[in-house]
Write an enzyme that holds these catalytic residues in place. Sequence first.
Site, PDB file in Angstrom:
ATOM      1  N   LYS A 104      -7.022   4.643 -13.619  1.00  0.00           N
ATOM      2  CA  LYS A 104      -7.244   4.867 -12.387  1.00  0.00           C
ATOM      3  C   LYS A 104      -7.174   6.582 -12.242  1.00  0.00           C
ATOM      4  O   LYS A 104      -6.072   7.123 -12.455  1.00  0.00           O
ATOM      5  CB  LYS A 104      -6.284   4.379 -11.326  1.00  0.00           C
ATOM      6  CG  LYS A 104      -6.230   4.995  -9.897  1.00  0.00           C
ATOM      7  CD  LYS A 104      -5.385   4.924  -9.042  1.00  0.00           C
ATOM      8  CE  LYS A 104      -5.171   5.454  -7.625  1.00  0.00           C
ATOM      9  NZ  LYS A 104      -3.916   5.537  -7.009  1.00  0.00           N
ATOM     10  N   GLY A 165       1.172   7.429   1.306  1.00  0.00           N
ATOM     11  CA  GLY A 165       2.619   7.208   1.566  1.00  0.00           C
ATOM     12  C   GLY A 165       2.782   7.334   3.220  1.00  0.00           C
ATOM     13  O   GLY A 165       3.638   7.261   3.496  1.00  0.00           O
ATOM     14  N   ALA A 191      -4.362   4.086  -0.528  1.00  0.00           N
ATOM     15  CA  ALA A 191      -3.502   5.034   0.061  1.00  0.00           C
ATOM     16  C   ALA A 191      -3.559   5.170   1.691  1.00  0.00           C
ATOM     17  O   ALA A 191      -4.618   4.828   2.167  1.00  0.00           O
ATOM     18  CB  ALA A 191      -3.474   6.471  -0.176  1.00  0.00           C
ATOM     19  N   GLY A 192      -2.359   5.145   2.256  1.00  0.00           N
ATOM     20  CA  GLY A 192      -2.329   5.182   3.560  1.00  0.00           C
ATOM     21  C   GLY A 192      -1.934   3.798   4.385  1.00  0.00           C
ATOM     22  O   GLY A 192      -1.650   3.854   5.636  1.00  0.00           O
ATOM     23  N   ASN A 213       1.153   0.846  -2.970  1.00  0.00           N
ATOM     24  CA  ASN A 213       2.512   1.169  -3.546  1.00  0.00           C
ATOM     25  C   ASN A 213       3.461   1.303  -2.301  1.00  0.00           C
ATOM     26  O   ASN A 213       4.599   0.305  -2.127  1.00  0.00           O
ATOM     27  CB  ASN A 213       2.549   2.023  -4.397  1.00  0.00           C
ATOM     28  CG  ASN A 213       3.935   1.902  -5.187  1.00  0.00           C
ATOM     29  OD1 ASN A 213       4.266   3.029  -6.023  1.00  0.00           O
ATOM     30  ND2 ASN A 213       4.619   1.151  -5.093  1.00  0.00           N
ATOM     31  N   THR A 214       3.560   2.364  -1.778  1.00  0.00           N
ATOM     32  CA  THR A 214       4.704   2.699  -0.769  1.00  0.00           C
ATOM     33  C   THR A 214       4.942   1.582   0.233  1.00  0.00           C
ATOM     34  O   THR A 214       6.091   1.396   0.725  1.00  0.00           O
ATOM     35  CB  THR A 214       4.519   4.110  -0.053  1.00  0.00           C
ATOM     36  OG1 THR A 214       4.029   4.865  -1.137  1.00  0.00           O
ATOM     37  CG2 THR A 214       5.509   4.691   0.654  1.00  0.00           C
TER      38      THR A 214
END
Length: 262
Positions: A104, A165, A191-192, A213-214
């Site tokens: 990635k 995040g 993301a987001g 992830n976050t």
Amino acid sequence: MSQHNDPLIIAGVEYRSRLLTGTGKYRDLEETRLATEAAGTEIVTVAIRRSNIGQDPSQPNLLDVLPPERYTILPNTAGCYTAEDAVRTCRLARELLDGHKLVKLEVLGDQQTLYPDVTATLEAAEILVKEGFDVMVYTSDDPILAKRLEELGCCAVMPLAAPIGSGLGVQNPYNILTIVENARVPILVDAGVGTASDAAFAMELGIDGVLMNTAIASAKNPVLMASAMKKAVEAGREAFKAGRIPRKRYASASSPIDGTFF
């Protein structure tokens, strides 16, 4: 719809799960393991510059709890701010993982927003593809750039939904729709995403998967949130395939009245 009949195909490999998860920000490796299992994911991202996958034999090894025999390890270039650093990191990952080609790519341009440096991303992607890597690439939600990365040979394009995040969810759904409509490779939102409804909405746009992830690792209960995200991604995919009803200003009777007797 069975996941077995609707696989996600990346670089020629079929996966049942359309949820990809990260391995950072957890309290410890045990929580990482439990959340990953609850998510049902088959592809896990690993930040080569931040995670130990054998570089330091004296420290706990992430691969002990997420073995490559069970999961596809997706090395990422998180923390890289130049094309040179990103390419070097991918080469290191290939060495550490015995010739592993799937990576990635992310090249960041700003420390506050973590937005990608798209010029450096294009440069690194071109080099990596020529060196035989299968490149999944993190990028902005610009449809023109997404197509350019596909044309360079990236095996999947991963536009952000919102800053990394941030938990803001999909901010530009029409951009994502345009990217999906023009793509010949898998499109994954990266993301987001903040909660399950964000993941479901993203999938309803027709994307092929979600990487997060976050949203899981920083939740009050990461393992429970991982389970919620698994269900949300599955539901969003099924809703997209089913085809939603049109939006209308006025009500429409659930039970037809044409041809009935009064």
